[in-house]
Design a protein around this motif. Structure first.
Motif, short mmCIF file in Angstrom:
data_model
loop_
_atom_site.label_atom_id
_atom_site.label_comp_id
_atom_site.label_asym_id
_atom_site.label_seq_id
_atom_site.Cartn_x
_atom_site.Cartn_y
_atom_site.Cartn_z
N ILE A 1 0.89 -1.17 0.00
CA ILE A 1 0.00 0.00 0.00
C ILE A 1 0.93 1.22 0.00
O ILE A 1 1.34 1.71 1.06
N PRO A 2 1.29 1.71 -1.18
CA PRO A 2 2.38 2.68 -1.32
C PRO A 2 1.99 4.11 -0.96
O PRO A 2 2.02 5.02 -1.81
N ILE A 3 1.63 4.34 0.30
CA ILE A 3 1.43 5.70 0.79
C ILE A 3 2.30 5.90 2.02
O ILE A 3 2.49 4.98 2.82
N SER A 4 2.82 7.11 2.19
CA SER A 4 3.77 7.38 3.27
C SER A 4 3.03 7.88 4.51
O SER A 4 3.25 8.99 4.98
N ASN A 5 2.16 7.04 5.07
CA ASN A 5 1.29 7.49 6.15
C ASN A 5 1.15 6.40 7.20
O ASN A 5 1.68 5.30 7.04
N GLY A 6 0.43 6.72 8.28
CA GLY A 6 0.23 5.76 9.35
C GLY A 6 -0.58 6.36 10.46
O GLY A 6 -1.08 7.47 10.36
N PRO A 7 -0.73 5.65 11.58
CA PRO A 7 -1.53 6.13 12.70
C PRO A 7 -0.83 7.26 13.46
O PRO A 7 0.39 7.43 13.35
N GLU A 8 -1.61 8.03 14.20
CA GLU A 8 -1.11 9.12 15.02
C GLU A 8 -0.19 10.02 14.19
O GLU A 8 -0.51 10.38 13.06
N GLN A 9 0.98 10.40 14.73
CA GLN A 9 1.90 11.29 14.03
C GLN A 9 2.93 10.53 13.20
O GLN A 9 3.89 11.14 12.70
N PHE A 10 2.75 9.23 13.04
CA PHE A 10 3.76 8.42 12.35
C PHE A 10 3.54 8.48 10.83
O PHE A 10 2.43 8.32 10.33
N TRP A 11 4.64 8.66 10.11
CA TRP A 11 4.60 8.77 8.66
C TRP A 11 6.04 8.67 8.15
O TRP A 11 6.97 8.41 8.90
N GLY A 12 6.23 8.86 6.84
CA GLY A 12 7.58 9.00 6.29
C GLY A 12 8.25 7.71 5.86
O GLY A 12 9.47 7.70 5.62
N LEU A 13 7.48 6.61 5.71
CA LEU A 13 8.04 5.35 5.22
C LEU A 13 7.41 5.02 3.87
O LEU A 13 6.32 5.50 3.55
N PRO A 14 8.09 4.20 3.06
CA PRO A 14 7.58 3.91 1.70
C PRO A 14 6.47 2.87 1.70
O PRO A 14 6.53 1.86 0.99
N GLY A 15 5.45 3.11 2.51
CA GLY A 15 4.32 2.20 2.60
C GLY A 15 3.51 2.50 3.85
O GLY A 15 4.01 3.12 4.80
N LEU A 16 2.26 2.08 3.86
CA LEU A 16 1.39 2.32 5.00
C LEU A 16 1.91 1.59 6.24
O LEU A 16 2.23 0.40 6.19
N ILE A 17 1.98 2.29 7.36
CA ILE A 17 2.44 1.70 8.62
C ILE A 17 1.28 0.91 9.25
O ILE A 17 0.23 1.47 9.52
N LEU A 18 1.51 -0.37 9.48
CA LEU A 18 0.46 -1.23 10.03
C LEU A 18 0.63 -1.53 11.51
O LEU A 18 -0.33 -1.94 12.17
N GLU A 19 1.83 -1.35 12.03
CA GLU A 19 2.06 -1.62 13.46
C GLU A 19 3.15 -0.70 13.99
O GLU A 19 4.14 -0.43 13.30
N VAL A 20 2.94 -0.20 15.21
CA VAL A 20 3.92 0.66 15.86
C VAL A 20 4.07 0.22 17.31
O VAL A 20 3.08 -0.01 18.01
N GLN A 21 5.32 0.09 17.75
CA GLN A 21 5.63 -0.08 19.16
C GLN A 21 6.44 1.14 19.56
O GLN A 21 7.61 1.27 19.20
N ASP A 22 5.79 2.05 20.27
CA ASP A 22 6.40 3.33 20.64
C ASP A 22 6.51 3.40 22.15
O ASP A 22 5.55 3.74 22.84
N GLY A 23 7.70 3.06 22.66
CA GLY A 23 7.84 2.99 24.11
C GLY A 23 6.93 1.91 24.65
O GLY A 23 7.00 0.75 24.26
N LYS A 24 6.01 2.31 25.54
CA LYS A 24 5.09 1.34 26.15
C LYS A 24 3.76 1.26 25.43
O LYS A 24 2.86 0.53 25.86
N GLN A 25 3.62 1.99 24.34
CA GLN A 25 2.37 1.96 23.58
C GLN A 25 2.53 1.08 22.34
O GLN A 25 3.55 1.11 21.67
N THR A 26 1.48 0.31 22.04
CA THR A 26 1.45 -0.52 20.83
C THR A 26 0.20 -0.17 20.04
O THR A 26 -0.89 -0.04 20.60
N ILE A 27 0.38 0.00 18.73
CA ILE A 27 -0.72 0.29 17.81
C ILE A 27 -0.69 -0.75 16.71
O ILE A 27 0.34 -0.92 16.05
N VAL A 28 -1.79 -1.47 16.50
CA VAL A 28 -1.83 -2.54 15.51
C VAL A 28 -3.03 -2.36 14.59
O VAL A 28 -4.15 -2.14 15.06
N CYS A 29 -2.79 -2.46 13.28
CA CYS A 29 -3.88 -2.40 12.31
C CYS A 29 -4.61 -3.74 12.28
O CYS A 29 -3.99 -4.80 12.17
#
Length: 277
Positions: free
Chosen positions: A189-217
């Protein structure tokens, strides 16, 4: 065989044309460290476990990211919840507005964001530039649902402020911490986007582990039948992120002072609660 490959490429190009839209559902959870210093009136272990369980549940949220090639809105799904955590007469107020009111708009092409949020009934529009997150690619892969995802990481230092109350006295703590972020994105999915303030990668962000927070698509719908409109929030007092951070800090201190002034104990019992994470 060549005709089949050509047909596949044409279908892929058509799906991700300039007019394509999508909807991704994310679920979040956070590890919470609940520290209760013993003292007169301090809650027993059973009550502490109940408080911890309720805090964990409070941070389990569901969000929807509506997106196109260049912009997105990120909004918490409506649900019946309370901003207060209460167990056996102990109540903890957690800052933040209700579900469905905050909207985070990101414009990747213009590298800006607008965050509509509320504090104590006051509506704000935080308008600022998207931060360059300086991701590091690792080459590691894993599957999330039907998508092949690639791992990227970054670290940042930030000063974390906390206000604690012990025996009716407030104490502000500040410490510099290092936070590691791990993101999994899919070039399928070639868009440079994701949840919250996360972006800037060559594809949609589906999962983030940011410190003690986890976000899963948990679900993705591309080009849904219902029309998706992505609009900038417009109502609220316009502030920068730095100005809003100062407003939050002042609001937290004010809430603690109000709590201290209202707090009356007949037997003088008191205890100290600190929530981290």
């Amino acid at each position: 065989m060549k005709k089949i490959i050509l047909l596949t490429l044409l279908l892929s190009t058509s799906m991700f044309s300039q007019n394509f839209t999508g909807k991704a559902t994310y679920k979040t959870h956070r590890k919470v460290d609940l520290k209760v210093n013993s003292g007169k009136g301090a809650p027993n272990s059973d009550i502490q476990e109940k408080l911890h369980a309720q805090l964990m549940k409070h941070f389990q949220k569901t969000y929807t990211l509506n997106f196109n090639k260049s912009a997105s809105t990120y909004k918490q799904n409506e649900e019946l919840s309370s901003p207060q955590v209460q167990t056996d007469g102990i109540q903890i107020q957690i800052g933040g507005s209700g579900a469905g009111t905050d909207i985070l708009y990101k414009n990747i092409a213009d590298k800006k964001y607008i965050n509509k949020t509320e504090i104590s009934g006051k509506r704000f529009l935080i308008k600022d530039k998207l931060e360059n997150l300086n991701w590091k690619m690792t080459g590691e892969t894993k599957n999330i649902g039907n998508y092949t995802c690639y791992k990227a990481t970054r670290t940042r230092k930030e000063t974390r402020s906390s206000v604690a109350m012990t025996d009716g006295k407030t104490e502000e703590k500040k410490e510099e911490i290092t936070i590691e972020t791990v993101a999994w994105y899919t070039p399928e999915i070639p868009i440079s986007n994701g949840p919250e303030q996360f972006w800037g990668l060559p594809g949609l962000i589906l999962e983030v582990q940011d410190g003690k927070q986890t976000i899963v698509c948990t679900e993705i719908v591309l080009n849904p039948s219902e029309k998706i409109e992505i609009k900038e929030p417009t109502k609220g007092k316009k502030v920068t992120q730095a100005k809003f951070d100062k407003i939050i800090e002042d609001h937290t201190i004010d809430m603690m002072e109000r709590f201290k002034n209202r707090r009356k104990s007949k037997d003088g019992n008191s205890f100290h609660i600190e929530i981290q994470g």
